[in-house]
Design an enzyme around this catalytic site. Structure first.
Site, PDB file in Angstrom:
ATOM      1  N   TYR A   1       0.825  -1.200   0.000  1.00 35.97           N
ATOM      2  CA  TYR A   1       0.000   0.000   0.000  1.00 35.97           C
ATOM      3  C   TYR A   1       0.854   1.243   0.000  1.00 35.97           C
ATOM      4  CZ  TYR A   1       0.774   1.042   4.995  1.00 35.97           C
ATOM      5  OH  TYR A   1       1.322   1.387   6.195  1.00 35.97           O
TER       6      TYR A   1
ATOM      7  N   LYS B   1       6.541  -1.939   1.990  1.00 42.42           N
ATOM      8  CA  LYS B   1       5.325  -1.332   2.553  1.00 42.42           C
ATOM      9  C   LYS B   1       4.149  -2.288   2.396  1.00 42.42           C
ATOM     10  CE  LYS B   1       3.145   3.170   3.201  1.00 42.42           C
ATOM     11  NZ  LYS B   1       3.321   3.211   4.654  1.00 42.42           N
TER      12      LYS B   1
ATOM     13  N   GLU C   1      11.136   2.559  14.534  1.00 40.89           N
ATOM     14  CA  GLU C   1      10.314   3.637  13.962  1.00 40.89           C
ATOM     15  C   GLU C   1       8.991   3.690  14.698  1.00 40.89           C
ATOM     16  OE1 GLU C   1       9.355   2.820   9.802  1.00 40.89           O
ATOM     17  OE2 GLU C   1       9.465   0.668  10.219  1.00 40.89           O
TER      18      GLU C   1
ATOM     19  N   LEU D   1      10.793   1.154   7.405  1.00 41.36           N
ATOM     20  CA  LEU D   1      10.283   1.603   6.118  1.00 41.36           C
ATOM     21  C   LEU D   1      11.051   2.868   5.717  1.00 41.36           C
ATOM     22  CD1 LEU D   1       7.863   1.092   4.067  1.00 41.36           C
ATOM     23  CD2 LEU D   1       6.886   3.139   5.124  1.00 41.36           C
TER      24      LEU D   1
HETATM   25  N1  PDD Z   1       2.583   5.117   7.197  1.00 41.65           N
HETATM   26  N2  PDD Z   1       7.180   3.975   9.010  1.00 41.65           N
HETATM   27  C1  PDD Z   1       6.052   3.248   8.952  1.00 41.65           C
HETATM   28  C2  PDD Z   1       6.021   1.922   9.602  1.00 41.65           C
HETATM   29  C3  PDD Z   1       4.933   3.755   8.272  1.00 41.65           C
HETATM   30  O1  PDD Z   1       3.820   3.022   8.207  1.00 41.65           O
HETATM   31  C4  PDD Z   1       5.005   5.036   7.678  1.00 41.65           C
HETATM   32  C5  PDD Z   1       3.848   5.633   6.924  1.00 41.65           C
HETATM   33  C6  PDD Z   1       6.195   5.759   7.784  1.00 41.65           C
HETATM   34  C7  PDD Z   1       6.362   7.120   7.165  1.00 41.65           C
HETATM   35  O2  PDD Z   1       6.460   7.015   5.761  1.00 41.65           O
HETATM   36  P1  PDD Z   1       5.988   8.217   4.818  1.00 41.65           P
HETATM   37  O3  PDD Z   1       6.736   9.427   5.258  1.00 41.65           O
HETATM   38  O4  PDD Z   1       6.394   7.767   3.487  1.00 41.65           O
HETATM   39  O5  PDD Z   1       4.508   8.352   5.007  1.00 41.65           O
HETATM   40  C8  PDD Z   1       7.267   5.190   8.444  1.00 41.65           C
HETATM   41  C9  PDD Z   1       1.413   5.561   6.477  1.00 41.65           C
HETATM   42  C10 PDD Z   1       1.221   7.033   6.487  1.00 41.65           C
HETATM   43  C11 PDD Z   1       0.229   4.802   7.006  1.00 41.65           C
HETATM   44  O6  PDD Z   1       0.383   3.603   7.225  1.00 41.65           O
HETATM   45  O7  PDD Z   1      -0.847   5.368   7.206  1.00 41.65           O
END
Ligand code: PDD
Length: 286
Positions: A33, A149, A181, A206
């Site tokens: 996703y 992801k 994270e 991620l």
């Molecule tokens: N999540 N780490 C994890 C485990 C995440 O699920 C996300 C983002 C991030 C930040 O990545 P980015 O800056 O590319 O959004 C780091 C999304 C927003 C979600 O699951 O809703």
């Protein structure tokens, strides 16, 4: 007016947006996703999200059912059909629905499932940006390929539920004494000697799109950035802490497990990076 979703080539009312019970996303979390923010009706840092989508599907040998250009067109069309001003577009691609439940990839010509929907959120004016959030720590119990992801988010569901029950805004996951994270965000601290520290990319986390942009924007402004792991103790001794993600941009963290970070308020570096990121987002939106 009912929200519109996208399902395998069709724009349909959200209540009619359905996939098979045999969908491998549902049965095996065999899917990928992405979440891209929308500001003033435009997609934020979307090229970065699409590049990561391509990498993630490649890592699990899943072929996208549409080109990246076409996917962006669909994202934009969905924003338009929902008259979305501020919020996000969620997209998911799975290995589709086979004729039964077989762990190995489908042999037949099973088409991947592609779905999208939008949600509304005023990220720029979110109240938590002014107050900061508290976080709790939880053990990182996830699989070993967190760089993908994947929609297999059960560990994060449990982590973020624990945070919600503790009235915290996020859970920081801990492995071998270091922060990996957030449940859905990348973690940062600002040390007492003004170094911005965030964990290096690798299979443990991620590679956040917002993280990547913030690191670049900070370096362009001659701010010192170190990509390395840090502990909760180091975070509690830091001047500031914050998280980044597509759905919060840059968000101050003012306490960890109930203990104050800095003076317990969002710090000037966090506020500055948030402004810099919002400017970048507006300037590069598509
Ligand atoms: N999540 N780490 C994890 C485990 C995440 O699920 C996300 C983002 C991030 C930040 O990545 P980015 O800056 O590319 O959004 C780091 C999304 C927003 C979600 O699951 O809703």
């Amino acid at each position: 007016l009912e929200q519109i979703a996208y399902v395998n080539g069709a724009f349909v009312p959200l209540s009619e947006a359905k996939v098979s019970v045999l969908d491998r996303g549902f049965l095996f979390a065999d899917g990928i996703y992405e979440v891209a923010a929308v500001l003033d009706g435009k997609l934020i840092d979307n090229a970065s999200h699409l590049a990561r989508l391509q990498r993630s599907v490649g890592e699990i040998s899943l072929a996208l059912p549409e080109s990246l250009d076409r996917i962006q067109e669909i994202q934009k069309e969905l924003v338009k059909r929902n008259s979305l001003v501020n919020g996000m577009v969620y997209l998911e691609v799975t290995r589709g629905a086979d004729s039964g439940r077989d762990f190995a990839f489908p042999k037949a010509d099973v088409k991947p499932t592609l779905i999208m929907f939008t949600s509304v959120k005023d990220i720029v004016n979110a109240p938590s940006a002014k107050t900061g959030i508290g976080v709790i720590t939880v053990p990182d119990i996830r699989w070993a390929r967190r760089d993908i992801k994947s929609v297999a988010l059960l560990a994060q569901v449990l982590a973020k539920q624990a945070a919600a029950e503790a009235n915290a805004g996020e859970a920081w996951m801990i492995e071998d004494g270091k922060v990996t994270e957030g449940g859905s965000s990348s973690c940062f601290i600002l040390t007492q000697d003004d170094v911005i520290v965030t964990r290096q990319n690798g299979s443990e986390i991620l590679p956040g799109c917002t993280r990547k942009a913030v690191v670049k924007l900070a370096e362009e402004r001659q701010l010192r950035v170190e990509e390395r792991a840090f502990s909760v103790e180091e975070a509690l001794a830091a001047k500031e802490a914050f998280i980044t993600s597509a759905t919060v941009f840059v968000q101050a963290v003012v306490s960890i497990d109930g203990k104050k970070v800095g003076n317990g308020k969002p710090g000037p570096m966090t506020d500055r990076l948030r402004e810099i990121y919002v400017d970048f987002a507006r300037a590069t939106a598509v």
